[in-house]
Design an enzyme around this catalytic site. Structure first.
Site, mmCIF file in Angstrom:
data_model
loop_
_atom_site.group_PDB
_atom_site.id
_atom_site.type_symbol
_atom_site.label_atom_id
_atom_site.label_comp_id
_atom_site.label_asym_id
_atom_site.label_seq_id
_atom_site.Cartn_x
_atom_site.Cartn_y
_atom_site.Cartn_z
ATOM 1 N N HIS A 89 0.485 -1.195 0.463
ATOM 2 C CA HIS A 89 0.056 0.092 -0.053
ATOM 3 C C HIS A 89 1.061 1.202 -0.240
ATOM 4 C CE1 HIS A 89 -3.737 2.490 -0.105
ATOM 5 N NE2 HIS A 89 -2.928 2.588 1.835
ATOM 6 N N SER A 90 0.342 1.926 -0.889
ATOM 7 C CA SER A 90 0.919 3.838 -1.378
ATOM 8 C C SER A 90 3.166 3.052 -0.859
ATOM 9 C CB SER A 90 1.445 3.980 0.176
ATOM 10 O OG SER A 90 1.225 5.591 -0.085
#
Length: 245
Positions: A89-90
């Site tokens: 994530h990210s």
């Protein structure tokens, strides 16, 4: 296996697939603990725990993608031991991409697929001004605007002093790293928040340049941290995407 880099909360020696999870900047393996509920029986969840967090809290955090990859690749035997899927994530998405690329580049086993969540394609430049180097108070204000650091940490002076080196190091990587575009020979699934002002539609579409296969896109109602606000939905989608592998 005793290794501080990988947190395996529910070891499964009979697993036929490993799901490697890479957290966002400032994140720790605890983000993924709720995923154990409903985890398919043939999958072992492996959360990546870089220095500066969790049981590695007192170790200095890596502040370059190169340093992160050096540590990960020193364990490539374990990473490639079983069929795997990389989820990030990210910043974690960009770490996962770079690891997959380095494995492919050196003729090692690549993951069966990459699930990139809440991130621009890593070969694109950061469209926001870097802030990892800002003075203390300005850096804290930037963290508050991201809505990713718990309020109880932001408002606790002692905790913030403890976590600031980690956060600055992670955001230095997030702010400065830009990948060389290379199309991986694996599918990429892209997850995004419909209200994420940090990741634009064209930055999501640009992941197509990094796969030799058509990417798939999946939206969630939420901002940049939909992985937390829509945790059950994200988990369900990830399990759906990998259940047949």
């Amino acid at each position: 296996m005793t290794n501080k880099l990988f947190s395996i909360p529910k070891p499964n020696p009979n697993a036929t697939l490993r799901l490697f999870c890479f957290p966002y900047a400032g994140g720790a393996p605890s983000i993924f603990m709720s995923w154990l509920n409903g985890l398919p029986a043939h999958i072992e969840l492996v959360a990546v725990q870089l220095p500066g967090r969790g049981s590695r809290l007192m170790e200095p955090a890596h502040n370059t993608m190169g340093a992160i990859l050096d540590e990960l690749l020193s364990h490539q035997t374990f990473i490639t031991q079983k069929p795997a899927v990389f989820f990030g994530h990210s910043l974690g998405s960009r770490v996962a991409y770079e690891l997959a690329y380095q494995l492919q580049k050196t003729n090692q086993k690549t993951p069966l697929k990459l699930i990139a969540s809440g991130s621009r394609a890593p070969h694109l430049p950061n469209s926001k001004p870097a802030f990892y180097h800002l003075p203390h108070d300005e850096f804290i204000e930037e963290l508050k605007s991201l809505n990713g650091t718990p309020k109880e940490i932001l408002e606790n002076v002692e905790l913030m002093e403890l976590f600031l080196p980690l956060l600055r190091a992670d955001f230095e990587v997030a702010d400065l790293y830009q990948a060389h575009p290379h199309a991986l020979p694996i599918p990429i699934d892209v997850l995004f928040g419909t209200d994420d002002v940090d990741v634009k539609p064209e930055q999501i579409d640009a992941w197509q340049s990094l796969s030799g296969l058509p990417i798939s896109k999946h939206s969630f109602n939420g901002n940049h941290f939909f992985i937390n606000s829509c945790s059950d939905e994200v988990k369900g989608k990830v399990f759906q995407l990998i259940s047949s592998l």
